[in-house]
Design a protein around this motif. Structure first.
Motif, PDB file in Angstrom:
ATOM      1  N   PRO A 117       0.821  -1.213   0.000  1.00 15.67           N
ATOM      2  CA  PRO A 117       0.000   0.000   0.000  1.00 15.67           C
ATOM      3  C   PRO A 117       0.859   1.270   0.000  1.00 15.67           C
ATOM      4  CG  PRO A 117      -0.847  -1.577   1.591  1.00 15.67           C
ATOM      5  CD  PRO A 117       0.460  -2.121   1.089  1.00 15.67           C
ATOM      6  N   LEU A 118       2.014   1.245   0.653  1.00 15.39           N
ATOM      7  CA  LEU A 118       2.886   2.420   0.697  1.00 15.39           C
ATOM      8  C   LEU A 118       3.249   2.876  -0.715  1.00 15.39           C
ATOM      9  CD1 LEU A 118       4.698   4.447   2.272  1.00 15.39           C
ATOM     10  CD2 LEU A 118       6.492   2.702   2.163  1.00 15.39           C
ATOM     11  N   PHE A 119       3.739   1.957  -1.536  1.00 13.40           N
ATOM     12  CA  PHE A 119       4.124   2.315  -2.903  1.00 13.40           C
ATOM     13  C   PHE A 119       2.911   2.698  -3.742  1.00 13.40           C
ATOM     14  CE2 PHE A 119       8.611   0.487  -3.882  1.00 13.40           C
ATOM     15  CZ  PHE A 119       9.119   1.081  -2.744  1.00 13.40           C
ATOM     16  N   ARG A 120       1.805   1.958  -3.573  1.00 17.46           N
ATOM     17  CA  ARG A 120       0.601   2.279  -4.351  1.00 17.46           C
ATOM     18  C   ARG A 120       0.061   3.653  -3.974  1.00 17.46           C
ATOM     19  NH1 ARG A 120      -0.849  -3.102  -3.260  1.00 17.46           N
ATOM     20  NH2 ARG A 120      -2.387  -2.366  -1.777  1.00 17.46           N
ATOM     21  N   ASP A 121       0.012   3.952  -2.664  1.00 18.63           N
ATOM     22  CA  ASP A 121      -0.490   5.255  -2.213  1.00 18.63           C
ATOM     23  C   ASP A 121       0.376   6.402  -2.718  1.00 18.63           C
ATOM     24  OD1 ASP A 121      -2.521   3.915  -0.912  1.00 18.63           O
ATOM     25  OD2 ASP A 121      -1.681   4.195   1.105  1.00 18.63           O
ATOM     26  N   MET A 122       1.680   6.168  -2.799  1.00 19.54           N
ATOM     27  CA  MET A 122       2.602   7.191  -3.293  1.00 19.54           C
ATOM     28  C   MET A 122       2.634   7.231  -4.821  1.00 19.54           C
ATOM     29  SD  MET A 122       5.830   6.637  -0.697  1.00 19.54           S
ATOM     30  CE  MET A 122       6.819   7.856  -1.539  1.00 19.54           C
ATOM     31  N   GLN A 123       1.992   6.245  -5.450  1.00 18.41           N
ATOM     32  CA  GLN A 123       1.963   6.101  -6.910  1.00 18.41           C
ATOM     33  C   GLN A 123       3.371   5.980  -7.501  1.00 18.41           C
ATOM     34  OE1 GLN A 123      -0.526   9.285  -8.380  1.00 18.41           O
ATOM     35  NE2 GLN A 123      -2.363   8.376  -7.487  1.00 18.41           N
ATOM     36  N   VAL A 124       4.193   5.150  -6.845  1.00 17.36           N
ATOM     37  CA  VAL A 124       5.562   4.917  -7.301  1.00 17.36           C
ATOM     38  C   VAL A 124       5.820   3.431  -7.556  1.00 17.36           C
ATOM     39  CG1 VAL A 124       6.518   6.969  -6.183  1.00 17.36           C
ATOM     40  CG2 VAL A 124       6.421   4.797  -4.918  1.00 17.36           C
ATOM     41  N   GLU A 125       4.750   2.638  -7.592  1.00 14.83           N
ATOM     42  CA  GLU A 125       4.919   1.186  -7.701  1.00 14.83           C
ATOM     43  C   GLU A 125       5.581   0.744  -9.010  1.00 14.83           C
ATOM     44  OE1 GLU A 125       0.632   1.942  -9.005  1.00 14.83           O
ATOM     45  OE2 GLU A 125       1.984   2.752  -7.515  1.00 14.83           O
ATOM     46  N   ASP A 126       5.572   1.589 -10.018  1.00 17.15           N
ATOM     47  CA  ASP A 126       6.241   1.222 -11.262  1.00 17.15           C
ATOM     48  C   ASP A 126       7.599   1.915 -11.424  1.00 17.15           C
ATOM     49  OD1 ASP A 126       5.080   3.716 -11.583  1.00 17.15           O
ATOM     50  OD2 ASP A 126       4.572   3.399 -13.681  1.00 17.15           O
ATOM     51  N   VAL A 127       8.025   2.633 -10.383  1.00 17.35           N
ATOM     52  CA  VAL A 127       9.281   3.382 -10.449  1.00 17.35           C
ATOM     53  C   VAL A 127      10.258   2.949  -9.350  1.00 17.35           C
ATOM     54  CG1 VAL A 127      10.322   5.678 -10.361  1.00 17.35           C
ATOM     55  CG2 VAL A 127       8.081   5.374 -11.424  1.00 17.35           C
ATOM     56  N   PHE A 128       9.793   2.939  -8.106  1.00 18.83           N
ATOM     57  CA  PHE A 128      10.673   2.637  -6.983  1.00 18.83           C
ATOM     58  C   PHE A 128      11.019   1.147  -6.936  1.00 18.83           C
ATOM     59  CE2 PHE A 128       9.824   6.305  -3.754  1.00 18.83           C
ATOM     60  CZ  PHE A 128      10.231   7.220  -4.687  1.00 18.83           C
ATOM     61  N   THR A 129      12.162   0.856  -6.316  1.00 20.43           N
ATOM     62  CA  THR A 129      12.643  -0.514  -6.148  1.00 20.43           C
ATOM     63  C   THR A 129      12.759  -0.812  -4.655  1.00 20.43           C
ATOM     64  OG1 THR A 129      14.979   0.076  -6.025  1.00 20.43           O
ATOM     65  CG2 THR A 129      14.047  -0.237  -8.244  1.00 20.43           C
ATOM     66  N   PHE A 130      13.182  -2.036  -4.360  1.00 20.57           N
ATOM     67  CA  PHE A 130      13.451  -2.399  -2.972  1.00 20.57           C
ATOM     68  C   PHE A 130      14.531  -1.491  -2.388  1.00 20.57           C
ATOM     69  CE2 PHE A 130      15.919  -4.817   0.165  1.00 20.57           C
ATOM     70  CZ  PHE A 130      14.937  -4.959   1.143  1.00 20.57           C
ATOM     71  N   PHE A 131      15.496  -1.078  -3.206  1.00 14.11           N
ATOM     72  CA  PHE A 131      16.546  -0.173  -2.733  1.00 14.11           C
ATOM     73  C   PHE A 131      15.948   1.167  -2.297  1.00 14.11           C
ATOM     74  CE2 PHE A 131      19.773  -2.303  -5.828  1.00 14.11           C
ATOM     75  CZ  PHE A 131      19.820  -3.426  -5.024  1.00 14.11           C
ATOM     76  N   ASP A 132      14.933   1.637  -3.037  1.00 15.45           N
ATOM     77  CA  ASP A 132      14.266   2.884  -2.659  1.00 15.45           C
ATOM     78  C   ASP A 132      13.512   2.711  -1.339  1.00 15.45           C
ATOM     79  OD1 ASP A 132      14.972   4.556  -4.966  1.00 15.45           O
ATOM     80  OD2 ASP A 132      13.717   3.159  -6.098  1.00 15.45           O
ATOM     81  N   LEU A 133      12.889   1.554  -1.156  1.00 11.13           N
ATOM     82  CA  LEU A 133      12.212   1.280   0.118  1.00 11.13           C
ATOM     83  C   LEU A 133      13.222   1.293   1.258  1.00 11.13           C
ATOM     84  CD1 LEU A 133       9.716   0.485   1.769  1.00 11.13           C
ATOM     85  CD2 LEU A 133      10.228  -1.908   1.200  1.00 11.13           C
ATOM     86  N   ALA A 134      14.378   0.678   1.025  1.00  8.22           N
ATOM     87  CA  ALA A 134      15.428   0.680   2.042  1.00  8.22           C
ATOM     88  C   ALA A 134      15.846   2.113   2.382  1.00  8.22           C
ATOM     89  CB  ALA A 134      16.629  -0.136   1.561  1.00  8.22           C
TER      90      ALA A 134
END
Length: 157
Positions: A117-134
């Protein structure tokens, strides 16, 4: 040298190099020498990104692995004074036989992160990677290892 690395990174080139790991984790959690690369994150560190958040992430990930009907293929843990160093180490034969297997697992972790939900809410699910989450959680580096013959570090900027 730093300027050269920035130019190489900006041009899309990867600069893996053997380094002399001067931290106490080398030869304890993973073998040396350690190769290294830099990841320029598109994410910002979250204001609430403290040691406790990183440890809760590790605990949740570990608990999920332990709930599976088979032994965990790798261990994920945080080290460093503030838990800012993320380590991913194979726990048995066949898990990471080489750096490419480790990168495949990191790619799977990206797929999982993109479904949150974090990536979907930020609308970055097609851009950010696991490294970005880290990066968002305040991790500054990720080290992956098969636990016997290689270790590779991703420095997150």
């Amino acid at each position: 040298m730093k300027r050269l690395l920035l130019i190489l990174f900006a041009s899309g080139l990867v600069w893996p190099a053997a380094i002399q790991a001067d931290d106490r984790h080398t030869e304890y959690y993973y073998p040396g020498p350690v190769t290294e690369e830099v990841y320029g994150s598109r994410a910002e560190t979250m204001p609430e990104a403290e040691r406790s958040l990183r440890l809760r992430f590790i605990t949740g990930f570990t608990q999920e692995q332990l709930n599976r009907p088979y032994p965990p293929p790798h261990a994920l843990f945080a080290k460093g004074a503030d838990g800012e160093k993320l380590l991913l180490v194979a726990t048995g034969a066949g898990s990471f036989e080489n750096i490419y297997h480790a990168r495949a697992v990191l790619a799977q972790m990206t797929a999982i992160a993109r479904g949150t939900p974090l990536f979907r809410d930020m609308q970055v699910e097609d851009v950010f990677t696991f490294f970005d989450l880290a990066k968002m959680m305040g991790f500054t580096q990720i080290t992956v290892s098969d636990g016997k013959s290689f270790a590779h570090r991703i420095n997150i900027q």
